[in-house]
Design a protein around this motif. Structure first.
Motif, PDB file in Angstrom:
ATOM      1  N   PRO A 157       0.747  -1.335  -0.091  1.00 10.56           N
ATOM      2  CA  PRO A 157      -0.160   0.016   0.003  1.00 10.56           C
ATOM      3  C   PRO A 157       0.894   1.287   0.041  1.00 10.56           C
ATOM      4  CG  PRO A 157      -0.986  -1.589   1.822  1.00 10.56           C
ATOM      5  CD  PRO A 157       0.488  -2.287   1.041  1.00 10.56           C
ATOM      6  N   PRO A 158       0.431   2.314  -0.580  1.00  8.11           N
ATOM      7  CA  PRO A 158       1.230   3.396  -0.560  1.00  8.11           C
ATOM      8  C   PRO A 158       1.231   4.284   0.673  1.00  8.11           C
ATOM      9  CG  PRO A 158      -0.591   3.704  -2.332  1.00  8.11           C
ATOM     10  CD  PRO A 158      -0.874   2.311  -1.350  1.00  8.11           C
ATOM     11  N   GLY A 159       2.561   4.625   0.849  1.00 10.71           N
ATOM     12  CA  GLY A 159       2.956   4.975   2.289  1.00 10.71           C
ATOM     13  C   GLY A 159       3.228   4.114   3.355  1.00 10.71           C
ATOM     14  N   ARG A 160       3.360   2.844   2.814  1.00  8.69           N
ATOM     15  CA  ARG A 160       3.999   1.700   3.751  1.00  8.69           C
ATOM     16  C   ARG A 160       5.215   1.283   3.281  1.00  8.69           C
ATOM     17  NH1 ARG A 160      -0.764  -0.744   6.283  1.00  8.69           N
ATOM     18  NH2 ARG A 160       0.878  -2.268   7.312  1.00  8.69           N
ATOM     19  N   THR A 161       5.810   0.720   4.234  1.00  2.00           N
ATOM     20  CA  THR A 161       7.060   0.105   3.840  1.00  2.00           C
ATOM     21  C   THR A 161       7.214  -1.450   4.023  1.00  2.00           C
ATOM     22  OG1 THR A 161       8.118   0.173   5.981  1.00  2.00           O
ATOM     23  CG2 THR A 161       8.464   2.044   4.348  1.00  2.00           C
ATOM     24  N   THR A 162       8.214  -2.280   3.488  1.00  3.75           N
ATOM     25  CA  THR A 162       8.083  -3.577   3.562  1.00  3.75           C
ATOM     26  C   THR A 162       9.567  -4.195   3.621  1.00  3.75           C
ATOM     27  OG1 THR A 162       7.578  -5.877   2.632  1.00  3.75           O
ATOM     28  CG2 THR A 162       7.894  -4.067   1.099  1.00  3.75           C
ATOM     29  N   SER A 163       9.797  -5.148   4.628  1.00  4.49           N
ATOM     30  CA  SER A 163      11.353  -5.599   4.549  1.00  4.49           C
ATOM     31  C   SER A 163      11.369  -6.659   3.605  1.00  4.49           C
ATOM     32  CB  SER A 163      11.448  -6.143   5.812  1.00  4.49           C
ATOM     33  OG  SER A 163      10.547  -7.137   6.158  1.00  4.49           O
ATOM     34  N   LEU A 164      10.413  -7.260   2.866  1.00  3.87           N
ATOM     35  CA  LEU A 164      10.674  -8.210   1.948  1.00  3.87           C
ATOM     36  C   LEU A 164      11.411  -7.596   0.466  1.00  3.87           C
ATOM     37  CD1 LEU A 164       6.982  -9.694   2.030  1.00  3.87           C
ATOM     38  CD2 LEU A 164       9.044 -10.633   3.139  1.00  3.87           C
ATOM     39  N   VAL A 165      12.098  -8.413  -0.126  1.00  5.13           N
ATOM     40  CA  VAL A 165      12.517  -7.897  -1.521  1.00  5.13           C
ATOM     41  C   VAL A 165      12.449  -8.992  -2.345  1.00  5.13           C
ATOM     42  CG1 VAL A 165      14.367  -6.469  -0.463  1.00  5.13           C
ATOM     43  CG2 VAL A 165      14.830  -9.013  -0.852  1.00  5.13           C
ATOM     44  N   THR A 166      12.084  -8.796  -3.721  1.00  8.47           N
ATOM     45  CA  THR A 166      11.933  -9.720  -4.706  1.00  8.47           C
ATOM     46  C   THR A 166      13.199 -10.262  -5.317  1.00  8.47           C
ATOM     47  OG1 THR A 166      11.629  -8.059  -6.479  1.00  8.47           O
ATOM     48  CG2 THR A 166       9.809  -8.759  -5.139  1.00  8.47           C
ATOM     49  N   GLN A 167      14.283  -9.617  -5.288  1.00  6.31           N
ATOM     50  CA  GLN A 167      15.713  -9.977  -5.772  1.00  6.31           C
ATOM     51  C   GLN A 167      16.650  -9.499  -4.801  1.00  6.31           C
ATOM     52  OE1 GLN A 167      17.106  -9.463  -9.648  1.00  6.31           O
ATOM     53  NE2 GLN A 167      16.638  -7.254  -9.509  1.00  6.31           N
ATOM     54  N   CYS A 168      17.802 -10.151  -4.744  1.00  7.28           N
ATOM     55  CA  CYS A 168      18.879  -9.937  -3.566  1.00  7.28           C
ATOM     56  C   CYS A 168      20.213 -10.644  -4.378  1.00  7.28           C
ATOM     57  CB  CYS A 168      18.714 -10.110  -2.400  1.00  7.28           C
ATOM     58  SG  CYS A 168      18.297 -11.846  -1.826  1.00  7.28           S
ATOM     59  N   ASP A 198      18.072   0.626   4.007  1.00  6.08           N
ATOM     60  CA  ASP A 198      16.684   1.170   4.043  1.00  6.08           C
ATOM     61  C   ASP A 198      16.546   1.882   5.685  1.00  6.08           C
ATOM     62  OD1 ASP A 198      16.987  -1.380   5.149  1.00  6.08           O
ATOM     63  OD2 ASP A 198      15.237  -2.261   4.183  1.00  6.08           O
ATOM     64  N   GLY A 199      17.708   1.374   6.485  1.00  7.60           N
ATOM     65  CA  GLY A 199      17.510   1.914   7.881  1.00  7.60           C
ATOM     66  C   GLY A 199      17.237   3.477   8.075  1.00  7.60           C
ATOM     67  N   LEU A 200      17.840   4.099   6.912  1.00 13.57           N
ATOM     68  CA  LEU A 200      17.321   5.388   6.672  1.00 13.57           C
ATOM     69  C   LEU A 200      15.987   5.763   6.303  1.00 13.57           C
ATOM     70  CD1 LEU A 200      18.289   8.628   6.818  1.00 13.57           C
ATOM     71  CD2 LEU A 200      18.991   8.472   4.477  1.00 13.57           C
ATOM     72  N   THR A 201      15.798   5.233   5.045  1.00 14.34           N
ATOM     73  CA  THR A 201      14.530   5.467   4.161  1.00 14.34           C
ATOM     74  C   THR A 201      13.442   4.896   4.530  1.00 14.34           C
ATOM     75  OG1 THR A 201      15.119   3.727   2.540  1.00 14.34           O
ATOM     76  CG2 THR A 201      15.832   5.970   2.134  1.00 14.34           C
ATOM     77  N   ASP A 202      13.291   3.629   5.345  1.00 20.44           N
ATOM     78  CA  ASP A 202      12.093   3.312   6.029  1.00 20.44           C
ATOM     79  C   ASP A 202      11.441   4.295   6.907  1.00 20.44           C
ATOM     80  OD1 ASP A 202      11.844   1.434   4.055  1.00 20.44           O
ATOM     81  OD2 ASP A 202      12.466  -0.224   5.461  1.00 20.44           O
ATOM     82  N   PRO A 203      12.111   4.604   8.006  1.00 22.12           N
ATOM     83  CA  PRO A 203      11.612   5.471   9.127  1.00 22.12           C
ATOM     84  C   PRO A 203      11.601   7.018   8.939  1.00 22.12           C
ATOM     85  CG  PRO A 203      13.996   4.718   9.503  1.00 22.12           C
ATOM     86  CD  PRO A 203      13.508   4.170   8.362  1.00 22.12           C
ATOM     87  N   VAL A 204      12.346   7.299   7.938  1.00 22.30           N
ATOM     88  CA  VAL A 204      12.593   8.866   7.900  1.00 22.30           C
ATOM     89  C   VAL A 204      11.720   9.305   6.732  1.00 22.30           C
ATOM     90  CG1 VAL A 204      14.089  10.777   7.470  1.00 22.30           C
ATOM     91  CG2 VAL A 204      14.706   8.949   8.814  1.00 22.30           C
ATOM     92  N   PRO A 205      10.871  10.053   6.651  1.00 22.41           N
ATOM     93  CA  PRO A 205      10.039  10.677   5.650  1.00 22.41           C
ATOM     94  C   PRO A 205      10.862  11.274   4.520  1.00 22.41           C
ATOM     95  CG  PRO A 205       9.036  11.472   7.692  1.00 22.41           C
ATOM     96  CD  PRO A 205      10.357  10.905   7.978  1.00 22.41           C
ATOM     97  N   VAL A 206      10.531  11.148   3.415  1.00 23.83           N
ATOM     98  CA  VAL A 206      11.224  11.907   2.303  1.00 23.83           C
ATOM     99  C   VAL A 206      11.283  13.357   2.424  1.00 23.83           C
ATOM    100  CG1 VAL A 206      11.044  12.338  -0.224  1.00 23.83           C
ATOM    101  CG2 VAL A 206      10.202  10.092   0.282  1.00 23.83           C
ATOM    102  N   ASP A 207      10.481  14.118   2.825  1.00 23.53           N
ATOM    103  CA  ASP A 207      10.481  15.628   3.186  1.00 23.53           C
ATOM    104  C   ASP A 207      11.488  15.878   4.079  1.00 23.53           C
ATOM    105  OD1 ASP A 207       8.587  15.877   1.186  1.00 23.53           O
ATOM    106  OD2 ASP A 207       6.945  16.333   2.757  1.00 23.53           O
ATOM    107  N   THR A 208      11.686  15.088   5.045  1.00 25.98           N
ATOM    108  CA  THR A 208      12.677  15.208   5.818  1.00 25.98           C
ATOM    109  C   THR A 208      14.425  14.781   5.257  1.00 25.98           C
ATOM    110  OG1 THR A 208      11.240  14.536   7.766  1.00 25.98           O
ATOM    111  CG2 THR A 208      13.824  14.351   8.201  1.00 25.98           C
ATOM    112  N   VAL A 209      14.344  14.073   4.825  1.00 24.46           N
ATOM    113  CA  VAL A 209      15.672  14.046   3.961  1.00 24.46           C
ATOM    114  C   VAL A 209      15.843  14.808   3.278  1.00 24.46           C
ATOM    115  CG1 VAL A 209      16.752  12.315   2.320  1.00 24.46           C
ATOM    116  CG2 VAL A 209      15.370  11.099   4.106  1.00 24.46           C
TER     117      VAL A 209
END
Length: 248
Positions: A157-168, A198-209
């Motif tokens: 969903p928009p605005g949500r994050t997930t730790s799952l990845v489809t490739q690595c 993603d320890g930065l981008t998951d918890p910190v909003p884009v506007d703050t960055v």
């Protein structure tokens, strides 16, 4: 002489027992360790300079080993990464190396260890952007902040994050090919880049960055980004590298 300044910090965050992120800055690596404050390195433009963050997969064994292996291999290959083809070949080699280090086709205690990776290769005239997984590369210029990497996440969903990845790189019990995301951008002196886990981008909003990058440069920018992630709860390992171009 044109140059690139790279300011970086890596930290376990507040909830993880150890840091499974690893960092490559030119020939230097920081693997599964902690820095108390940002470090800044300056490189003349000429030989390709690679900056990359590898984030070991949580919930899998050996995340720190996988990220360290990839960071060190990219540092070793860095001067030869002068084209999209060379970067693709290097990432495919890293994928195979992680799988083999985990035991290959023979089950071991490291089976399915894996890591994401994201980074840039700075050439005299261009910046090659690459990633596999959900570590990110961001760019900020006069038009604002934009993500230039491509997240390998399942739909959410928009605005949500997930730790799952489809490739690595690695990360499975059987060998899987990867399809790295690679693009080329012209080197623009007014553009700065951020390579991060993603320890930065998951918890910190884009506007703050974006606000932090508007107000600060170099080591202060890296520190403030790290601090924003800590103030947001520091739920994961945090690694940030800020790149700025100059001419002196």
């Amino acid at each position: 002489m044109p140059y690139v300044a790279v300011s970086a910090i890596t930290h376990p965050g507040l909830l993880r027992e150890r840091n499974e992120d690893s960092l490559t800055v030119g020939p230097w690596t920081l693997c599964a360790t902690v820095t108390e404050s940002p470090q800044t390195l300056v490189f003349p433009l000429g030989t390709p300079v690679t900056v990359a963050v590898a984030d070991g997969l949580g919930g899998h064994p050996g995340g720190d080993l996988a990220s360290s292996l990839v960071a060190r291999r990219i540092a070793m290959l860095g001067p030869a990464l002068d084209s999209e083809v060379a970067v693709r070949d290097a990432l495919n080699a890293c994928n195979r190396a992680v799988y083999q280090a985990a035991g290959g086709d023979e089950p071991t205690e490291l089976t399915a260890m894996g890591t994401t990776v994201a980074g840039v290769v700075v050439r005299e005239d261009a910046v090659l952007v690459f990633n596999v997984g959900d570590s990110q590369v961001l760019a900020v210029d006069g038009d604002g902040l934009r993500q230039v990497s491509v997240d390998d996440n399942p739909p959410h969903p928009p605005g949500r994050t997930t730790s799952l990845v489809t490739q690595c790189l690695g990360g499975s019990r059987t060998f899987r090919q990867v399809d790295p995301h690679i693009s080329t951008e012209p080197l623009e002196p007014g553009t700065r880049y951020v390579v991060c886990s993603d320890g930065l981008t998951d918890p910190v909003p884009v506007d703050t960055v974006e606000g932090i990058l508007r107000e600060h440069e170099d080591g202060r920018a890296a520190f403030e980004l790290w601090r924003a992630a800590i103030e947001a709860g520091g739920p994961d390992n945090i690694t940030v590298a800020v790149l700025r171009f100059g001419d002196q």
